[in-house]
Design an enzyme around this catalytic site. Structure first.
Site: not given
Length: 807
Positions: A335-337
Site C-alpha cells: 500500500e502506497c509506500a
C-alpha cells in the site's frame, strides 16, 4: 454499559497545536502512572507514532469512512482495553470532514459518535479577546457537541494570555491551561506532514520535555475530571477473532515492513492476521539484509521510501529477496509506500523491481478518500467488490496500473494486481473490510502448505541471491544462486574434476607468469584445431570479453539479440551505448528460431547454439540463412563442446560477417580461468582485435587453450559429451515422470517449467536452481537445471516429488 474515561483534543483549524497538546497530555498522564490509550481521528499516518511513543501502546485511528460508523465505538473500546484514560486527537478543524459530506468523518463526527467531551486547543498568537468569539462559535455551531474546556496555545505574554482567557471563560468554558511560545517542542515538518516519531533521533527526549511543559501549564486533574465524566459506552469492544479464522493449523510467517521508512499501518491489520493464524515478523527494509526466516506472506504498508530512497537502494540483498519472493508468488499486499518500493526505481534510485513501473516525487499532493472497486478476481477479493480507502502521497507511478489493475477508482484502473499481489496507492483499514484480511491470510496459508516439504531444517544456512542480478536482471548469473550448504543445480559448469594434463598445463602457465603472456602458441593451436588461418582467430578472456569487443567494434545501427539467450551480449551492447532489439523464440515452438523474425536492417545478430538457457540446438542451415552483405552474425557456441561430434558447429565455416565465440570454462571446470576465443571472418576478427587491450588473456588461460586444443583434450571432450547426454536423459525422464514440462536440450542443462514459487521453495530445502525470469522471453514459471551426476539428480527429483505431496 462500559465506563471509559476519555477526552478528545480538537482545534478550530490545522496548525493550532492539536498534536503538541494531545501527545503532551498522553505523555504527562503516563508519567503519573496511568495507562493511557492514544487515538487519532482520520487516516493520519504520523501522529499515532507519537502517541505510541508517549503511551507505550499502539496508536490507533478512528475513521467512519474507512470502517463505518458502527465500528468507531467498538474500535475505541478495543484500543482502550486495560487503559485508565483514552485521549483522542482530532484532525484539521473541528467540523472539517469529507468534502461534500456535511462533516462526515470530521472530529465533531467522532466526538458525537463516541460521546466524548472536547478539549479545544486554540492558537492565540494573532489575537486576544477575539478568541472568545472563536470559542463561542465553535461551541454553538453543532448542537449536542460538548466543548468541555480550552487550552490556549502560543501565548506571547502573561497579559496577552489573561486577556484571551477572560474572553473565553466569559463564554462559560473553563480554560484548562496556557502554553507559551516554545519552538523547542514543535515537530519538524515534511512534505506529507510531521516527521514520523521513528525518524526523530531525539524524539524520546523531546517528548519528555513536552510532558514536563504540559504537566506544568495544563491542569491535569481538571482534564481527568472531564474525562471521567464522559458517558458510559453501550457497545462491545471489537474483537478480530470474531471476523477472521485460521485456514490451517500452521502459523505461516507474514513479513511486515517496519523501521524508519515504513512507519504506518493500522494496528488492527496485524491483529487480524494474527487472529487468522499468521505469525507476524517485522523487518526493516533500510537495514535488515534478508527477509525473516520462513516468510510466506508480505505486507508493505505506508511510509516514506522517497525520502529514504538511498538507504533502501543500498540494501541490495533484501531487495533481491523481495523481488524473488514477489515474482515467485509469495502473497503480497503493498500500500502506497509499498507500491513505490516494489517499482523499478524511486526518483532514479533502484528499488525492488518486482513491478514494471517507475516512481517519482512531484510537487502535487494527492489527498482524498476513495470508494474503489476491485478489478478482476485477485488476491483481495472478487471482481466488483467495493471498499473504502484513502490516498495520501506526493509521488506518481508510471504506468499507473499493470495488466491486471487491482482497483477501479472513479472508473479508472489503478494499481497492480493478480492472484498473489495487490499493490496500489490505496490504504484500506481491514477492520472495516475483514474479508480482505481473510483472503490474504488464506493465500498465505495456502502458499505455506504448498511450499512446505520434508528435508533440511529451517535453520539451514544458505547463501542469499545477490541483488546485482535483480537490480539489473540482465546481469544475473547462476553463480550467485549457489552457495555453501546448497546442492548446486544453478551453475552450468561441469562438476567433474579437471584431467591431469589440464592441471599440469595450468601449473605451467602460472610458473610462466613471471613474464608477459605470449598468445602465439595458443593462436596456432586453435587455428589448427578448427582448420583456420591464424588471422581467423582471436584469443579472449572468456566469452564475456568477446561480447564486449563485438559491442565496441562498430557503431551498430540495429543490433539484435535472439532470446531467450545468455544476457551478456545485451549488457555489453547497452554499456557501449547501443539500443538493442530482441527476437523472441517462443516456448510453444520449442524455442526454434524463425529467421524471418530477424529484421532485414539488422546489422548485428547474436544467437546462441546451443542456447543458454533453453538448450536449443539450431541447425547450421538456419544460422547460415541469417547471413547477408553488411551484417555480422555472432554465434555463441559456449556449450558446443558438450554436443557429441559438435554437430551444427560453424567454427569451420568461412563466410563473410560470420564469427563464432567459444568458451573453455564450462566443459573443463575452470570458470575462474577466463579462457575463450573467437574464430571467423578475418576482417571482423581484426576489428575485434583492435578493441582488445594488450595481454588481455593471462598465461594460465593461454596454457589451458593450448592443452584443450590437443588430441588428448579432444578424446576427453568426446567422453564428457557422451556422459552429459546420459546424465541429461536421467534428469529429463525424471522430470517427465513428475509431469514437468522440459524443453529439448543439447546442452549441459535443461529449461523446466517448475511453476511459480518452486525456485524459492527449493532453496529453502537446500537446492539451488537458476531462476529463468531474468532472461528476456521467460517468466517465473521456468527454471534452468544443470545436468549433474545421477545421485544428485535423484535427490532433486525426490525433493520435487515430495513437493507435489504437499500441494
Amino acid at each position: 454499559m462500559v465506563k471509559l474515561p476519555r477526552i478528545l483534543v480538537a482545534a478550530p483549524a490545522s496548525g493550532h497545536g492539536k498534536t503538541t497538546l494531545a501527545t503532551g497530555l498522553m505523555a504527562a498522564l503516563a508519567r503519573r502512572g496511568l495507562a493511557v490509550s492514544g487515538h487519532k481521528v482520520g487516516p493520519d499516518y504520523i501522529d499515532p507514532g507519537y502517541h505510541a511513543l508517549a503511551t507505550g501502546r499502539p496508536g490507533r485511528n478512528l475513521d467512519p469512512h474507512l470502517v463505518g460508523e458502527s465500528l468507531v465505538v467498538p474500535l475505541l473500546q478495543h484500543g482502550s482495553r486495560g487503559a485508565d484514560v483514552a485521549v483522542v486527537e482530532g484532525a484539521m478543524g473541528l467540523f472539517d470532514g469529507q468534502i461534500g459530506g456535511a462533516g462526515f468523518a470530521s472530529t465533531a463526527h467522532i466526538a458525537t459518535l463516541t460521546r466524548t467531551p472536547v478539549v479545544l486547543v486554540v492558537d492565540i498568537s494573532h489575537a486576544s479577546r477575539s478568541i472568545g468569539a472563536v470559542v463561542h462559535g465553535m461551541r454553538t455551531f453543532q448542537p449536542g457537541l460538548t466543548i468541555a474546556g480550552v487550552v490556549l496555545n502560543k501565548a506571547g505574554s502573561p497579559r496577552h494570555a489573561a486577556e484571551a482567557a477572560t474572553a473565553v471563560e466569559a463564554m462559560g468554558v473553563p480554560v484548562l491551561g496556557i502554553l507559551h511560545r516554545d519552538d523547542h517542542v514543535s515537530a519538524p515538518s515534511r512534505h506529507l506532514g510531521l516527521v514520523p516519531a521513528a525518524e526523530r533521533a531525539q524524539a524520546a527526549a523531546a517528548l519528555e520535555s513536552l510532558a514536563e511543559r504540559v504537566a506544568e501549564h495544563v491542569d491535569l486533574d481538571a482534564v481527568l475530571e472531564l474525562a471521567d465524566g464522559a458517558p458510559d459506552l453501550d457497545a462491545q469492544p471489537w474483537n478480530p477473532a470474531a471476523h477472521v479464522r485460521p485456514a490451517t493449523n500452521d502459523s505461516p510467517v507474514v513479513a511486515v515492513a517496519a523501521g524508519r521508512v515504513f512507519t504506518f499501518r493500522y494496528a488492527e491489520t496485524t491483529e487480524l492476521l494474527e487472529a487468522a493464524g499468521c505469525t507476524i515478523a517485522t523487518f526493516d527494509p533500510a537495514h535488515d539484509p534478508h527477509l525473516p526466516p520462513g516468510t510466506r506472506g508480505l505486507y508493505l504498508g505506508g511510509g516514506f521510501p522517497e525520502v529514504h530512497a538511498a538507504a533502501l537502494s543500498a540494501n541490495t540483498s533484501l531487495r533481491a529477496d523481495l523481488r524473488e519472493a514477489v515474482l515467485d508468488g509469495v502473497p503480497t499486499v503493498a500500500e502506497c509506500a509499498g507500491l513505490l518500493y516494489l517499482c523499478r526505481s524511486v526518483d532514479g534510485h533502484p528499488m525492488v523491481g518486482a513491478l514494471d513501473a517507475e516512481a517519482v516525487l512531484t510537487p502535487r499532493l494527492t489527498l482524498a478518500y476513495r470508494r474503489p472497486v476491485l478489478g478482476p478476481d485477485q488476491l483481495l477479493g472478487e471482481a466488483g467488490t467495493s471498499t473504502t480507502a484513502h490516498e495520501f502521497h506526493r509521488t506518481t507511478v508510471t504506468p499507473v496500473h499493470g495488466e491486471r489493475p487491482v482497483w477501479s477508482v472513479d472508473g479508472m484502473p489503478a494499481g497492480f494486481g493478480g492472484p498473489t499481489l495487490s499493490a496500489s496507492y490505496l490504504h484500506v483499514h481491514w477492520a472495516g473490510h475483514p474479508d480482505q484480511a481473510q483472503r490474504f491470510a488464506d493465500a498465505v496459508h495456502a502458499g505455506s502448505a504448498h511450499q512446505r516439504a520434508p528435508g533440511p531444517p529451517p535453520s539451514l544456512s544458505v547463501t542469499p541471491v545477490l541483488d546485482v542480478a535483480l537490480t539489473d536482471p540482465l546481469r544475473h548469473h547462476g553463480d550467485v544462486e549457489a552457495g555453501d550448504g546448497l546442492l548446486d543445480f544453478a551453475v552450468n559448469v561441469s562438476h567433474l574434476p579437471r584431467p591431469g594434463w589440464l592441471e599440469d598445463a595450468l601449473h605451467a602457465g602460472v610458473a610462466a607468469s613471471t613474464r608477459y603472456p605470449d598468445a602465439s602458441e595458443a593462436h596456432e593451436a586453435v587455428a589448427r584445431r578448427h582448420g583456420r588461418d591464424r588471422t581467423d582467430v582471436l584469443l579472449t578472456a572468456g566469452a564475456a570479453e568477446a561480447f564486449v569487443l563485438v559491442a565496441r567494434a562498430r557503431p551498430w545501427r540495429h543490433p539484435v539479440v535472439v532470446h531467450p539467450q545468455f544476457t551478456e551480449p545485451d549488457v555489453a551492447l547497452r554499456a557501449a551505448g547501443h539500443e538493442v532489439g530482441h527476437v523472441l523464440c517462443r516456448p510453444e515452438d520449442g524455442f526454434t528460431l524463425d529467421p524471418a523474425l530477424v529484421p532485414d536492417d539488422a546489422d548485428l545478430v547474436v544467437v546462441g547454439n546451443p542456447t543458454n538457457p533453453t538448450g536449443r540446438l539450431h541447425s547450421a542451415d538456419v544460422l547460415r540463412s541469417l547471413m547477408r552483405p553488411g551484417r555480422v552474425v555472432v554465434v555463441d557456441e559456449a556449450f558446443m563442446d558438450f554436443v557429441p561430434g559438435e554437430s551444427e558447429t560453424l567454427t569451420s565455416e568461412h563466410s563473410p560477417g560470420l564469427v563464432v565465440i567459444r568458451s573453455l570454462t564450462k566443459l573443463w571446470s575452470m570458470p575462474g580461468i577466463r579462457a575463450g576465443y573467437v574464430v571467423g571472418d578475418p576482417a571482423v576478427v581484426a576489428e575485434l582485435s583492435a578493441q582488445q587491450p594488450p595481454w588481455s588473456v593471462g598465461g594460465p588461460a593461454l596454457a589451458a587453450v593450448v592443452a584443450a586444443s590437443g588430441p588428448d583434450a579432444l578424446a576427453e571432450q568426446a567422453q564428457r559429451a557422451r556422459r552429459a547426454v546420459r546424465e541429461r536423459r536421467i534428469l529429463v525422464d525424471g522430470l517427465a515422470e513428475l509431469g514437468v514440462e522440459v524443453t529439448g536440450s543439447a546442452a549441459p542443462f535443461v529449461l523446466a517449467r517448475l511453476g511459480r514459487g518452486t525456485h524459492a521453495w527449493l532453496r529453502t530445502v537446500g537446492i539451488a536452481v537458476r531462476r529463468a525470469d531474468t532472461f528476456p522471453g521467460l517468466d517465473g514459471t521456468w527454471a534452468r537445471l544443470a545436468v549433474r551426476e545421477p545421485t544428485a539428480t535423484r535427490q532433486l527429483l525426490t525433493t520435487l516429488r515430495s513437493k507435489d505431496t504437499w500441494s
